[in-house]
Design a protein around this motif. Sequence first.
Motif: not given
Length: 263
Positions: A49-57
């Motif tokens: 989820w940390m990587h998903i958050y980064s790619s989204a924001f």
Amino acid sequence: MKFLDGPSLMMLGLTNKWFYNLVMDESIWKFSCLRDLQVPESEKVSFKWMHIYSSAFDGSHSYTFRQQEKHIDWMRIGAFSFDSPQALLTENLSTSLRIPKEDNVDKMLKSHGSFVLKNIKTGIWIADLQLVRCPVCDLNSCDGTMQVLDARHIELFLNQGYQDGSWEYQLVGSHDIKQSADGASGAIFDIKHLNDSSTSAIFGLSSWVGKPKDWQPKAMITYHAVAVNTNLQKNDGLHIKYHIMRAGVDGEIVSIRISQQLL
């Protein structure tokens, strides 16, 4: 921590080992991602989820990786969810919108200005509005522009197939409006939720579409749909194209684009 965004969480994690271990917990990043995207809990994901958050924001968008020379500007619309693997794509925001029954895309577009896509990757999707140079020419001085409703599965940028360029966009349909169009509109719906009360907000055009002579792009997003509209001055019509990207040759659809340019 309930109200901290991603950068603030990372700064907190640098203060000491205890906070670092706390911030690295997956549940923290999952909560932050769902909160900031304003979407309900998603099904199981394939990346941290940390990587998903980064790619989204992190400020990146699909033209960051490809066709940078064509890109002019963009804005983030928001996030929505696909609960079902079927989508309705349309250039028509009429309240009488129906699911086409024709047997191919060209017939659907000609009759309804919309068509059905199957094998959509379910989960959270992010929607952006892109402004790019007209693809007809390669001149940097060209003033022609194209509006693109650009939607993608939230994990798209993290996949190797996308990063190495092996996943490519393919044209699945096109349509011309051969008369002056009042606006350039496009929308993507999860068919399962087409008749939901929340989705009906898309068709309440007076609440979100710009007033006459307001030429700025407008957008509306709900839990299971997204739509855009830009009012137009008198014109000769629109050329509309629909592109998709699959996760491999016969894989699920992981990105959708609806592009519109003046004839």
